[in-house]
Design an enzyme around this catalytic site. Sequence first.
Site, PDB file in Angstrom:
ATOM      1  N   ILE A  92       1.180  -1.052  -0.063  1.00 30.32           N
ATOM      2  CA  ILE A  92      -0.009  -0.063   0.086  1.00 30.32           C
ATOM      3  C   ILE A  92       0.979   1.143  -0.029  1.00 30.32           C
ATOM      4  O   ILE A  92       1.900   1.270   0.634  1.00 30.32           O
ATOM      5  CB  ILE A  92      -0.970  -0.002   1.341  1.00 30.32           C
ATOM      6  CG1 ILE A  92      -1.453  -1.245   1.291  1.00 30.32           C
ATOM      7  CG2 ILE A  92      -1.817   1.358   1.092  1.00 30.32           C
ATOM      8  CD1 ILE A  92      -2.322  -1.377   2.651  1.00 30.32           C
ATOM      9  N   GLN A 127      11.509   7.053  -1.962  1.00 27.87           N
ATOM     10  CA  GLN A 127      10.353   5.981  -1.475  1.00 27.87           C
ATOM     11  C   GLN A 127      11.130   5.369  -0.259  1.00 27.87           C
ATOM     12  O   GLN A 127      12.262   4.985   0.148  1.00 27.87           O
ATOM     13  CB  GLN A 127      10.413   4.745  -2.537  1.00 27.87           C
ATOM     14  CG  GLN A 127       9.897   5.389  -3.605  1.00 27.87           C
ATOM     15  CD  GLN A 127       9.823   4.077  -5.105  1.00 27.87           C
ATOM     16  OE1 GLN A 127      10.915   3.726  -5.122  1.00 27.87           O
ATOM     17  NE2 GLN A 127       8.638   3.490  -5.201  1.00 27.87           N
ATOM     18  N   ILE A 138       4.216  -1.532   3.451  1.00 30.92           N
ATOM     19  CA  ILE A 138       3.656   0.062   3.431  1.00 30.92           C
ATOM     20  C   ILE A 138       4.796   0.669   2.673  1.00 30.92           C
ATOM     21  O   ILE A 138       6.173   0.575   3.010  1.00 30.92           O
ATOM     22  CB  ILE A 138       3.423   0.761   4.708  1.00 30.92           C
ATOM     23  CG1 ILE A 138       2.818  -0.284   5.759  1.00 30.92           C
ATOM     24  CG2 ILE A 138       3.005   2.207   4.724  1.00 30.92           C
ATOM     25  CD1 ILE A 138       1.313  -0.213   5.283  1.00 30.92           C
ATOM     26  N   GLU A 139       4.452   1.468   1.619  1.00 30.74           N
ATOM     27  CA  GLU A 139       5.464   2.504   1.029  1.00 30.74           C
ATOM     28  C   GLU A 139       4.734   3.862   1.126  1.00 30.74           C
ATOM     29  O   GLU A 139       3.578   4.226   1.063  1.00 30.74           O
ATOM     30  CB  GLU A 139       5.324   2.312  -0.600  1.00 30.74           C
ATOM     31  CG  GLU A 139       6.075   3.457  -1.260  1.00 30.74           C
ATOM     32  CD  GLU A 139       5.940   3.395  -2.756  1.00 30.74           C
ATOM     33  OE1 GLU A 139       6.811   4.100  -3.447  1.00 30.74           O
ATOM     34  OE2 GLU A 139       5.026   2.615  -3.287  1.00 30.74           O
ATOM     35  N   ILE A 140       6.005   4.907   1.490  1.00 30.07           N
ATOM     36  CA  ILE A 140       5.605   6.338   1.631  1.00 30.07           C
ATOM     37  C   ILE A 140       6.505   6.890   0.705  1.00 30.07           C
ATOM     38  O   ILE A 140       7.804   6.475   0.644  1.00 30.07           O
ATOM     39  CB  ILE A 140       5.865   6.905   3.302  1.00 30.07           C
ATOM     40  CG1 ILE A 140       5.384   5.938   4.252  1.00 30.07           C
ATOM     41  CG2 ILE A 140       5.572   8.188   3.250  1.00 30.07           C
ATOM     42  CD1 ILE A 140       3.689   6.238   4.335  1.00 30.07           C
TER      43      ILE A 140
END
Length: 193
Positions: A92, A127, A138-140
Amino acid sequence: MIVEIEEVSSCEALPLLSLNHVSLLVRDVWNSVRFYEDVLGFCLVKRPSSFNFHGAWLYNYGVGIHLLENKGMEDYDAINEPRPINPKDNHISFQSSDVVVVKRRLEEKGMRYATALVEEEGIKVDQVFFHDPDGYMIEICNCHNLPILPISSSCSLKPHNYYNKMIATNYGCGFMENEMLENLSMNMLNFSF
């Protein structure tokens, strides 16, 4: 038996507005709720009382996270060591205005993470990848730096610069509501009587 498959032309896009929620199976709902509240800033919200299974709903940033408890997941996880962080794994992704702050927050919480840099025609995207308590990736990122450019001329996508709109509406407060109202207004103008 004959099965007919109806093809939908790319010109007939569905009347979708946005991503509503992501639903995840978790071992321990309250452990996952703490993660999504403390690390990602989601808020616990009321879920329908008619559900007869343990779960929780969280909401923020215009998207919901629905957690469904499944204690049986432990049967599938024979490895006790942490999963490797693989940016090519299912994940996500959330956009962030400051990836450095995200990394600092993860370090303060003692969380493992991996970083990557994407470069395209002089544009850079940072990233950060990490796992939630159940191993979901989880990716931010600051992916808003990359323009969304349709490849096909038949694509009805209307590229927007969502990030600038979020900044203009006080860092996302009311952003989704403004976006939905704008889409509704444009759709109403497109009605033929």
